[in-house]
Design a protein around this motif. Sequence first.
Motif, PDB file in Angstrom:
ATOM      1  N   UNK A  21      50.082  36.930  34.151  1.00  0.00           N
ATOM      2  CA  UNK A  21      49.894  36.657  32.720  1.00  0.00           C
ATOM      3  C   UNK A  21      49.854  37.892  31.841  1.00  0.00           C
ATOM      4  N   UNK A  22      49.494  39.032  32.377  1.00  0.00           N
ATOM      5  CA  UNK A  22      49.476  40.247  31.564  1.00  0.00           C
ATOM      6  C   UNK A  22      50.861  40.875  31.448  1.00  0.00           C
ATOM      7  N   UNK A  23      51.739  40.562  32.371  1.00  0.00           N
ATOM      8  CA  UNK A  23      53.053  41.205  32.382  1.00  0.00           C
ATOM      9  C   UNK A  23      53.030  42.596  32.964  1.00  0.00           C
ATOM     10  N   UNK A  24      51.950  42.943  33.682  1.00  0.00           N
ATOM     11  CA  UNK A  24      51.814  44.288  34.250  1.00  0.00           C
ATOM     12  C   UNK A  24      52.494  44.379  35.612  1.00  0.00           C
ATOM     13  N   UNK A  39      44.538  47.926  46.621  1.00  0.00           N
ATOM     14  CA  UNK A  39      45.572  48.454  47.501  1.00  0.00           C
ATOM     15  C   UNK A  39      46.913  47.871  47.133  1.00  0.00           C
ATOM     16  N   UNK A  40      47.971  48.615  47.375  1.00  0.00           N
ATOM     17  CA  UNK A  40      49.315  48.130  47.099  1.00  0.00           C
ATOM     18  C   UNK A  40      49.612  47.971  45.626  1.00  0.00           C
ATOM     19  N   UNK A  41      48.936  48.749  44.775  1.00  0.00           N
ATOM     20  CA  UNK A  41      49.144  48.699  43.312  1.00  0.00           C
ATOM     21  C   UNK A  41      48.945  47.294  42.757  1.00  0.00           C
ATOM     22  N   UNK A  42      47.918  46.594  43.230  1.00  0.00           N
ATOM     23  CA  UNK A  42      47.741  45.190  42.867  1.00  0.00           C
ATOM     24  C   UNK A  42      46.607  44.936  41.892  1.00  0.00           C
ATOM     25  N   UNK A  43      45.750  45.916  41.622  1.00  0.00           N
ATOM     26  CA  UNK A  43      44.476  45.633  40.959  1.00  0.00           C
ATOM     27  C   UNK A  43      44.625  45.009  39.580  1.00  0.00           C
ATOM     28  N   UNK A 103      40.097  49.552  31.852  1.00  0.00           N
ATOM     29  CA  UNK A 103      41.150  48.571  31.577  1.00  0.00           C
ATOM     30  C   UNK A 103      40.696  47.129  31.784  1.00  0.00           C
ATOM     31  N   UNK A 104      39.817  46.893  32.742  1.00  0.00           N
ATOM     32  CA  UNK A 104      39.326  45.524  32.939  1.00  0.00           C
ATOM     33  C   UNK A 104      38.515  45.069  31.730  1.00  0.00           C
ATOM     34  N   UNK A 105      37.708  45.994  31.183  1.00  0.00           N
ATOM     35  CA  UNK A 105      36.939  45.660  29.987  1.00  0.00           C
ATOM     36  C   UNK A 105      37.871  45.440  28.798  1.00  0.00           C
ATOM     37  N   UNK A 106      38.957  46.206  28.733  1.00  0.00           N
ATOM     38  CA  UNK A 106      39.930  46.011  27.658  1.00  0.00           C
ATOM     39  C   UNK A 106      40.552  44.617  27.732  1.00  0.00           C
ATOM     40  N   UNK A 107      40.905  44.195  28.937  1.00  0.00           N
ATOM     41  CA  UNK A 107      41.503  42.871  29.103  1.00  0.00           C
ATOM     42  C   UNK A 107      40.493  41.785  28.745  1.00  0.00           C
ATOM     43  N   UNK A 129      43.541  41.174  36.750  1.00  0.00           N
ATOM     44  CA  UNK A 129      43.966  40.765  35.409  1.00  0.00           C
ATOM     45  C   UNK A 129      44.174  39.270  35.322  1.00  0.00           C
ATOM     46  N   UNK A 130      44.866  38.702  36.298  1.00  0.00           N
ATOM     47  CA  UNK A 130      45.057  37.255  36.299  1.00  0.00           C
ATOM     48  C   UNK A 130      43.730  36.531  36.450  1.00  0.00           C
ATOM     49  N   UNK A 131      42.842  37.078  37.299  1.00  0.00           N
ATOM     50  CA  UNK A 131      41.536  36.451  37.475  1.00  0.00           C
ATOM     51  C   UNK A 131      40.733  36.473  36.175  1.00  0.00           C
TER      52      UNK A 131
END
Length: 790
Positions: free
Chosen positions: A735-738, A548-552, A515-519, A557-559
């Motif tokens: 910014x991704x809306x995730x 952790x905490x469902x934040x990745x 998913x990071x590569x997709x973004x 994504x924002x980064x």
Amino acid sequence: MQDHTSSSTLENAIALQKYGVGQPVRRKEDDTLVRGKGRYTDDFNLPGQAYAVVVRSTHAHGLIRGIGIDAAKAMPGVLGVWTGRDLDAAGYGPFTCGLPLKSRDGSPLLQTNRQPLATDKVRFVGDPVAFVVAETLAQARDAAEAVELDIEPLPAVTDPEEAAKPGAPQLYDHIPGNVVLDYHYGDMDKVNAAFASAAHVTKVDIENTRVAVVSMEPRVGLASYDKKTERYTLQVPTQGVAGNRANLAKNLKVPNEKVRILTANVGGSFGMKNINYPEYMCILYAAKELGKPVKWLDERSTAFLSDSHGRAQKIHAELALDAEGNFLAAKLEGFGNLGAYITGVAPGPLSLNTGKNFSSVYRTPLMAVDIKVVLTNTTLMGAYRGAGRPEANYYMERLIDRAADEMGINRLTLRKRNFIKPSQIPFAASSGVTYDSGDFQAVFNKALEISDHENFAKRKKESKKAGKLRGIAVGSYLEVTAPPSPELGKIVFDADGTVQLITGTLDYGQGHATPFAQVLSAQLGVPFESVKLVQGDSDIVHSGNGTGGSRSIMATGQAIVGAAKLVIEKGKRAAAHMLEASEADIEFEGGSFTIAGTDRSIDIMELAKRLHDGKTPEGVPDSLDVDHTSEPVASAFPNGCHVAEVEIDPETGVVQIVRYSAVNDFGTVVNPMLVAGQLHGGVVQGIGQALMEHIRYDESGQPITGSLMDYALPRAEDVPNMTVGDHPVPATTNPLGSKGCGEAGCAGSLSTVVNAVLDALSEYGIKHIDMPLTSERVWRAIQDAKKKAA
């Protein structure tokens, strides 16, 4: 000079259709992992390495009168035997908890200041008191058995409510009543007034059982020390190397740059591997003392003792309603079992996180939480998938089902009556957070539809004909994801055409690389196949807050989005030079820099290659590389509705989950295939806790569930096929809306599985059974109900 034209733009567009955000792209690492080519920490070895074994207490509580190590030191191959006094002399800092939590009187969280090895007292079975290093693992094991422990037993306490009572055994002189945190949230006067005016009050006592993590890969560490640079290196499975380096450096009392953390593939963690442990300090000490690498590998039996556990609360929950069933207020009070030591974020799930998630998707005007976080003579507590979120949703859903039954209101109707409406969002919840998005009624309706809820009565009749009880439960959930934190988004264009994406989150099973590569591909048009994710070396990953905490996906994504903007800015300056145009005339789209109004363009990868190949004049970037750290990302609010159906054999009490459906709002879904996998895994872990998992101790503090022979985990036959649906409402906080999805499966499954079982048992008048709902507990409840009715 030949410039790329619109053909490259077309190629990029086709690639984005296949690899863009929202596409079910297969995980990059699967080919490696399913072929057994993954590299986990135990796969790494260093020349001349020695092996460590830890000596642990067999008493839950006791005074250390002596530790005899002479016999062990004299055994063949032994290189050293050390106790807590040796490590004390090294001047290491204690393990502490950095959460800024305060008790109701304003006093700060009390610290246990754990040292790597106990010196005066042992406080749980498995407490490390010494360690041995030898040339071979077998020699180290033999020598560890030769260490003589003289421990004077003391009374032990394993129940948090009992531990907080006057006269209970005290674990620490400076922590009266064993209470490290007397957590309070809410205006109790207003809450009590709402309860006093209520037409109905529902009450339920719930034990949220202690569970073991049982990650597929046990903990392991490989330590080395460079005498010339005075630098420590630790190969270890983690959830983020930058944060763990900082914590380890703090314990070692050295600057961060004197520590290097390396993490390769990680075989599961669920929160457990995100803290520093005594064993790592021991082997780092030994590596420095001996001048050679030292390796330690946990075993499953000792992992049950030494890995942090999860959940473990005793809660009294109440819900106040008016005559029509509208929620007026809710409150929780009770105890959280911290175990013998406080480290990491352990008090948070037991207190703060439980409160923040309790009101869920419902209009609950007032809320209060009173939880004492208490020390006991048991294994230390830590974060476990959800870390307070599944627990809080479980309490609310149990209250709603009980209230519906007591008031004679349909359970579905009661939920619908109290949902937060889309027109009320943004919604300031009584938990102190503001929900930015969501359509909870629509999610609920879709869950009813895909579960074929309307035909349940027919299925129940069919089950009855077969001599089975059938029950159904519909439960909503909402999670407040991890709090704001900055994250690293570093992008490096290598000369070989590889694009390195460097970030501080870390994949321990989630599949970040894809998913990071997709973004990144969507943002810059770089080829999906060229993106290489780098997460596991603290020399490269200089900052970041880990996974952790469902934040990745939100944080990284924002980064990525922020870093991509910087790449485009640099690229426009470089492209202007390459295309001999004004920077103001350069546009970027679909992976190409184009002179506005012309067909002259250059592909981003070609541009990066040319910058590598030649020198650029002053003012023109010599690469497209950027090193970016994002601003903190606010919490998001993933939510959903799960529906579970169970069948019970009343003659044996055996519970079978026969249907399971879930509709979720994860906002923008980058990769639906991976999201479904995360959901399935979370649901299975929830099923495990609901039906079979339970860490137990006897009265003396001895664990009686210390292996997979007596601690049950769900198997394939225990898990039904799942019907999964989505109703995404993009978040506005990133910014991704995730919204994050890693922990949501647990949050939805705990309540629905338990409530479905209780629904099936309702014809016997059974109102409540605590987890785990084993066949024995269910059978006994049926027998007791029959006796009462006789």
